[in-house]
Design a protein around this motif. Structure first.
Motif, short mmCIF file in Angstrom:
data_model
loop_
_atom_site.label_atom_id
_atom_site.label_comp_id
_atom_site.label_asym_id
_atom_site.label_seq_id
_atom_site.Cartn_x
_atom_site.Cartn_y
_atom_site.Cartn_z
N LEU A 126 22.93 32.77 -4.69
CA LEU A 126 22.06 32.98 -3.53
C LEU A 126 21.12 34.16 -3.82
O LEU A 126 21.38 34.95 -4.71
CB LEU A 126 22.91 33.25 -2.30
CG LEU A 126 23.47 32.05 -1.53
CD1 LEU A 126 22.33 31.26 -0.87
CD2 LEU A 126 24.32 31.15 -2.40
N PRO A 127 20.04 34.29 -3.04
CA PRO A 127 19.04 35.32 -3.36
C PRO A 127 19.44 36.75 -3.01
O PRO A 127 18.75 37.69 -3.40
CB PRO A 127 17.82 34.88 -2.56
CG PRO A 127 18.37 34.09 -1.43
CD PRO A 127 19.58 33.40 -1.97
N PRO A 182 25.19 36.66 1.21
CA PRO A 182 25.29 35.21 1.08
C PRO A 182 25.97 34.76 -0.21
O PRO A 182 26.78 33.82 -0.20
CB PRO A 182 23.83 34.75 1.14
CG PRO A 182 23.13 35.81 1.92
CD PRO A 182 23.80 37.09 1.51
N SER A 183 25.69 35.43 -1.33
CA SER A 183 26.31 35.05 -2.60
C SER A 183 27.81 35.26 -2.57
O SER A 183 28.59 34.42 -3.03
CB SER A 183 25.70 35.86 -3.77
OG SER A 183 24.72 35.11 -4.44
N ARG A 184 28.25 36.39 -2.04
CA ARG A 184 29.68 36.67 -1.99
C ARG A 184 30.39 35.76 -0.99
O ARG A 184 31.56 35.40 -1.18
CB ARG A 184 29.90 38.16 -1.66
CG ARG A 184 29.49 39.04 -2.83
CD ARG A 184 29.15 40.47 -2.42
NE ARG A 184 28.22 41.02 -3.38
CZ ARG A 184 28.58 41.61 -4.53
NH1 ARG A 184 29.85 41.72 -4.84
NH2 ARG A 184 27.66 42.08 -5.35
N THR A 185 29.68 35.37 0.05
CA THR A 185 30.21 34.37 0.97
C THR A 185 30.44 33.05 0.24
O THR A 185 31.52 32.45 0.34
CB THR A 185 29.23 34.14 2.14
OG1 THR A 185 29.12 35.34 2.91
CG2 THR A 185 29.70 33.00 3.04
N ALA A 186 29.44 32.61 -0.51
CA ALA A 186 29.55 31.35 -1.25
C ALA A 186 30.66 31.41 -2.29
O ALA A 186 31.42 30.45 -2.48
CB ALA A 186 28.21 31.04 -1.92
N MET A 196 26.06 32.93 7.49
CA MET A 196 25.92 34.12 6.65
C MET A 196 24.73 34.03 5.68
O MET A 196 24.65 34.78 4.72
CB MET A 196 27.21 34.35 5.86
CG MET A 196 28.45 34.53 6.72
SD MET A 196 28.42 36.03 7.74
CE MET A 196 28.86 37.25 6.49
N GLN A 197 23.79 33.13 5.97
CA GLN A 197 22.69 32.88 5.04
C GLN A 197 21.53 33.86 5.16
O GLN A 197 20.61 33.83 4.36
CB GLN A 197 22.14 31.46 5.26
CG GLN A 197 21.43 31.24 6.60
CD GLN A 197 22.37 30.82 7.71
OE1 GLN A 197 23.57 31.03 7.65
NE2 GLN A 197 21.84 30.19 8.74
N LEU A 229 13.52 32.77 -3.49
CA LEU A 229 14.18 31.53 -3.91
C LEU A 229 13.61 31.01 -5.22
O LEU A 229 13.97 29.90 -5.65
CB LEU A 229 14.06 30.47 -2.80
CG LEU A 229 14.94 30.76 -1.58
CD1 LEU A 229 14.57 29.85 -0.42
CD2 LEU A 229 16.40 30.63 -1.92
N PHE A 230 12.76 31.81 -5.86
CA PHE A 230 12.29 31.45 -7.20
C PHE A 230 13.38 31.80 -8.21
O PHE A 230 14.36 32.48 -7.89
CB PHE A 230 10.97 32.15 -7.50
CG PHE A 230 9.81 31.54 -6.77
CD1 PHE A 230 9.08 30.52 -7.36
CD2 PHE A 230 9.47 31.94 -5.49
CE1 PHE A 230 8.02 29.91 -6.69
CE2 PHE A 230 8.42 31.34 -4.81
CZ PHE A 230 7.70 30.33 -5.41
N GLU A 231 13.23 31.33 -9.43
CA GLU A 231 14.28 31.46 -10.43
C GLU A 231 14.72 32.90 -10.65
O GLU A 231 15.90 33.18 -10.88
CB GLU A 231 13.83 30.84 -11.76
CG GLU A 231 13.59 29.34 -11.72
CD GLU A 231 14.86 28.54 -11.53
OE1 GLU A 231 15.62 28.35 -12.50
OE2 GLU A 231 15.10 28.08 -10.38
N GLY A 232 13.79 33.84 -10.55
CA GLY A 232 14.15 35.25 -10.73
C GLY A 232 15.14 35.75 -9.71
O GLY A 232 15.87 36.70 -9.97
N GLY A 233 15.19 35.12 -8.54
CA GLY A 233 16.11 35.56 -7.51
C GLY A 233 17.44 34.83 -7.50
O GLY A 233 18.45 35.39 -7.07
N VAL A 234 17.45 33.57 -8.01
CA VAL A 234 18.65 32.74 -7.84
C VAL A 234 19.21 32.16 -9.13
O VAL A 234 20.27 31.53 -9.11
CB VAL A 234 18.36 31.58 -6.85
CG1 VAL A 234 18.08 32.12 -5.46
CG2 VAL A 234 17.21 30.69 -7.34
N HIS A 235 18.52 32.35 -10.25
CA HIS A 235 19.04 31.86 -11.54
C HIS A 235 19.83 33.00 -12.16
O HIS A 235 19.27 33.92 -12.74
CB HIS A 235 17.89 31.43 -12.44
CG HIS A 235 18.32 30.62 -13.61
ND1 HIS A 235 17.63 29.49 -14.04
CD2 HIS A 235 19.37 30.72 -14.46
CE1 HIS A 235 18.23 28.96 -15.09
NE2 HIS A 235 19.29 29.71 -15.37
N GLY A 236 21.16 32.95 -12.03
CA GLY A 236 21.96 34.11 -12.34
C GLY A 236 22.56 34.15 -13.73
O GLY A 236 22.78 33.11 -14.37
#
Length: 539
Positions: free
Chosen positions: A65-66, A70-74, A86-87, A308-315
């Motif tokens: 997630l960005p 939200p990421s820790r929730t997921a 929690m988004q 929501l571009f790759e820099g934010g969500v491609h981990g």
């Protein structure tokens, strides 16, 4: 006879529990794609992280997630955050909300399988009441902080209220539900590493361990400080980096890399490594600019944390275990952070088909050996109804609708890490680290360089093709030919756009509205000995 049967049952249970793999989950905070040398940059050497990755499986298309909450929730629920409300914006200190209590978390499920569960570091899923804190949500212990970040030395955090004129400030460092004042003035990354090592050293080897190390590193510290053990040492070590802030950031990454090596060493010395699964990942992309900027780099990807571009969500992500039958490889199939819930549950001996209603997909068999076809074909990246933006991936197609804050951070930012003045990448250092840590005695330089080349992202950037603001309406990208999202091909593929928009509408109909609330005046640490703590227990 009954006593004999009872003893036999206990013995079987003990043998079964001891044979389950130990699971060590290490999560970095705000680490950029280009900030680990395994992805192709020479600027910041990360030999321990590289050794772990190259000795195991590198995850080429791992999505998160960005932002952090939200990421820790997921990660801990196996659900898209829109299922729990929690988004939205990350949870603020003093905000009276938390991850809903009726949602089971990964540590709770692992405890049902006989695991001892430990959390070291960041929680950030709610603390308005004690029942929202880690030891009430499945963890046997917690050593760390409850909010989104703290100072690396003073372990304090401040929170501006909505009126922007009032500020709450207080200490946020805990051992379970008791303030850990004795840890003040100690560098957070080192403290968390030492605690993880102590847990491993003292652990009863007859019981499987789930150890979740959620580092503060490499998030910016309080007041946006880039805090390091020794600034002089950082300047000397990374003098070839021209940006003084990124010099400090590089030192923070180095201490994170050292921590990974120290934790692996402790597993080896405690005879636990040969029955362990180690996962390393970042919760979202680096924050190159803006609030809590840390000068992290997601190059060559477009965008940063919050987008929501790759820099934010491609981990960044990798997994290592002696259980993996097909190691020293890059997995190019899609994987989402929600997938770790059923995947690790399966690896722990659980039946993932009994986990009803998850968005996460069990990827354990795919991690064990390359199955060719992907276990996952599509994923929701997020829907933020307040920002009015969303994104969806189907195979190699990605649809982005709307922008974050007018598109200010949806451009190309961050250092390439590939300047001629940077040191030459040393594959031999990685090979030696893998051998020293006991990860892989067969890894060689040629394999390291081959895998690193597979992980490097190459694309031609064409910023002149982007509108202002970019994707204010919607953009479609073909990630197979344009991984850096430089060309909007929506007009040429209307059928694909319609399909992905239909998928977004489907999820939007299931969305639980965001739970975000204003900071509660009753949370002021001044009311609690200058400590951030559960402030509604008696309400």
């Amino acid at each position: 006879m009954m006593w004999f049967l009872l003893c036999t049952l206990v013995l079987i249970t003990m043998v079964s529990a001891s044979s389950k793999p130990h699971i060590i989950l290490i999560v970095a905070d705000d680490l950029g794609w280009n900030d680990v040398s395994m992805n192709g940059a020479n600027q910041i050497p990360t030999p321990n992280i590289d050794a772990l990755a190259f000795s195991g499986v590198l995850l080429r298309r791992h999505y998160v997630l960005p932002t952090c909450t939200p990421s820790r929730t997921a990660l801990l629920t196996g659900l898209y955050p829109i299922r729990t409300g929690m988004q939205g914006y990350p949870l603020k200190a003093g905000e009276p909300r938390g991850l809903p209590l009726d949602v089971p978390l990964l540590p709770q499920r692992l405890k049902e399988l006989g695991y001892t569960t430990r959390l070291v570091g960041k929680w950030h899923l709610g603390c308005m009441k004690s029942k929202y804190t880690p030891t009430q949500r499945g963890f046997d212990s917690h050593f760390g902080y409850l909010n989104g970040y703290i100072g690396y030395f003073d372990h304090c955090v401040e929170q501006k209220l909505e009126n922007r004129t009032q500020v709450f400030y207080g200490h946020d460092f805990w051992r379970d539900l008791e303030p850990a004042w004795e840890e003040d003035c100690k560098y957070a990354t080192s403290v968390f590493t030492e605690e993880a090592q102590r847990i491993i050293r003292d652990h009863d080897k007859a019981t499987p361990l789930f150890l979740y190390v959620a580092h503060l590193a490499v998030h910016a510290g309080i007041y946006n400080r880039m805090e390091v053990p020794s600034e002089e040492q950082a300047r000397n070590r990374f003098s070839y980096i021209t940006d003084p802030q990124r010099q400090l950031y590089a030192e923070m990454v180095k201490t994170l890399d050292d921590s990974v090596g120290d934790i692996i060493t402790s597993l080896k010395e405690s005879a636990m490594l040969n029955n362990s699964i180690i996962v390393f990942l970042s919760d979202n992309g680096g924050m190159t600019e803006g609030l809590h900027a840390n000068k992290g780099s997601n190059w060559p990807y477009r965008g940063i944390k919050f987008t929501l571009f790759e820099g934010g969500v491609h981990g960044v992500a990798a997994v290592w275990s002696p259980l993996l039958k097909d190691r020293r490889r890059v997995m190019s199939q899609l994987m989402h952070i929600t997938d770790w819930f059923p995947t690790l549950y399966h690896a722990a001996g659980g039946d993932p088909t009994m986990l009803w209603g998850l968005d996460g997909v069990d990827q354990w068999e795919q991690l064990l050996a390359d199955k060719g076809n992907s276990s996952r074909q599509e994923m929701l990246l997020n829907i933020d109804e307040h920002q009015n933006n969303s994104a969806y991936i189907y195979d190699h197609w990605k649809l982005v609708q709307g922008s974050y804050e007018g598109g200010e951070f949806e451009k190309f930012l961050g250092d390439s890490g590939r300047d001629d003045s940077y040191p030459t990448y040393s594959a031999i250092n990685v090979v030696q680290a893998a051998s020293r840590l006991g990860l892989d005695y067969e890894l060689n330089e040629a394999t390291v360089l081959r895998l690193r080349n597979e992980m490097a992202v190459n694309c031609t950037m064409r910023e002149d093709t982007l509108g202002t603001p970019p994707c204010a309406d919607y953009c479609l990208f073909d990630l197979r030919t344009d991984p850096c999202e430089t060309r909007n091909v929506a007009d040429n593929n209307p059928d694909v756009v319609q399909m992905l928009q239909a998928r977004l509408r489907y999820f939007n109909e299931q969305l639980v509205p965001q739970l975000n609330k204003p900071v509660d005046n009753r949370s002021d640490p001044a009311n609690f000995n200058n400590t951030w703590m559960p402030w509604l227990d008696n309400v």
